[in-house]
Design a protein around this motif. Structure first.
Motif, PDB file in Angstrom:
ATOM      1  N   ASN A   7       0.793  -1.188  -0.076  1.00  0.00           N
ATOM      2  CA  ASN A   7       0.032  -0.132  -0.025  1.00  0.00           C
ATOM      3  C   ASN A   7       0.969   1.060   0.212  1.00  0.00           C
ATOM      4  O   ASN A   7       1.692   1.076   0.650  1.00  0.00           O
ATOM      5  N   ILE A   8       0.574   2.205  -0.631  1.00  0.00           N
ATOM      6  CA  ILE A   8       1.409   3.460  -0.920  1.00  0.00           C
ATOM      7  C   ILE A   8       0.642   4.781  -0.628  1.00  0.00           C
ATOM      8  O   ILE A   8      -0.579   4.800  -0.968  1.00  0.00           O
ATOM      9  N   LYS A   9       0.951   5.442   0.214  1.00  0.00           N
ATOM     10  CA  LYS A   9       0.317   6.797   0.614  1.00  0.00           C
ATOM     11  C   LYS A   9       1.045   7.920  -0.128  1.00  0.00           C
ATOM     12  O   LYS A   9       2.308   8.033  -0.406  1.00  0.00           O
ATOM     13  N   GLU A  38      -6.477   4.359  -7.674  1.00  0.00           N
ATOM     14  CA  GLU A  38      -7.822   4.127  -6.963  1.00  0.00           C
ATOM     15  C   GLU A  38      -7.541   3.332  -5.626  1.00  0.00           C
ATOM     16  O   GLU A  38      -7.759   3.674  -4.672  1.00  0.00           O
ATOM     17  N   ASP A  39      -7.025   2.369  -5.720  1.00  0.00           N
ATOM     18  CA  ASP A  39      -6.806   1.540  -4.360  1.00  0.00           C
ATOM     19  C   ASP A  39      -5.407   1.675  -3.597  1.00  0.00           C
ATOM     20  O   ASP A  39      -5.317   1.193  -2.371  1.00  0.00           O
ATOM     21  N   ALA A  40      -4.639   2.743  -4.154  1.00  0.00           N
ATOM     22  CA  ALA A  40      -3.588   3.281  -3.470  1.00  0.00           C
ATOM     23  C   ALA A  40      -2.517   1.871  -3.002  1.00  0.00           C
ATOM     24  O   ALA A  40      -1.983   1.838  -2.051  1.00  0.00           O
ATOM     25  N   GLN A  41      -2.482   1.205  -4.076  1.00  0.00           N
ATOM     26  CA  GLN A  41      -1.306   0.108  -3.946  1.00  0.00           C
ATOM     27  C   GLN A  41      -0.833  -0.408  -5.267  1.00  0.00           C
ATOM     28  O   GLN A  41      -1.208  -0.150  -6.132  1.00  0.00           O
ATOM     29  N   THR A  67       5.065   3.986   2.192  1.00  0.00           N
ATOM     30  CA  THR A  67       4.892   2.705   2.104  1.00  0.00           C
ATOM     31  C   THR A  67       4.252   2.143   3.553  1.00  0.00           C
ATOM     32  O   THR A  67       4.405   2.563   4.419  1.00  0.00           O
ATOM     33  N   ILE A  68       2.942   1.449   3.258  1.00  0.00           N
ATOM     34  CA  ILE A  68       2.242   0.887   4.485  1.00  0.00           C
ATOM     35  C   ILE A  68       2.042  -0.631   4.320  1.00  0.00           C
ATOM     36  O   ILE A  68       1.558  -0.996   3.046  1.00  0.00           O
TER      37      ILE A  68
END
Ligand SMILES: [Cu+2]
Length: 69
Positions: A7-9, A38-41, A67-68
């Motif tokens: 996941n990306i911020k 859209e999904d931030a990933q 990154t998360i």
């Protein structure tokens, strides 16, 4: 081949998507990176014998994103 999702911020546009895709696909052992704004990933397909999540996180952060996992 192994697949992982990170996941990306901080992505705001298709330019962000492209730069993340580019830095990841330059890493030896990565065969593909599909980034979703859209999904931030990002979904990364790679050879786990050559590279791994630490390198991906570092590349994404060097490109200016968080990154998360
Ligand atoms: Cu952007």
């Amino acid at each position: 081949m192994q697949t992982t999702i990170i996941n990306i911020k901080g992505m705001t546009c298709m330019g962000c998507v492209r730069s993340i895709k580019n830095v990841l696909e330059k890493i030896p052992g990565v065969s593909g990176a599909e980034v979703s704004l859209e999904d931030a990933q990002v979904t990364i397909e790679y050879d786990a014998a050559i590279t791994g999540i630490d390198q991906f996180k570092q590349a994404i952060e060097e490109a200016g994103f968080e990154t998360i996992i």
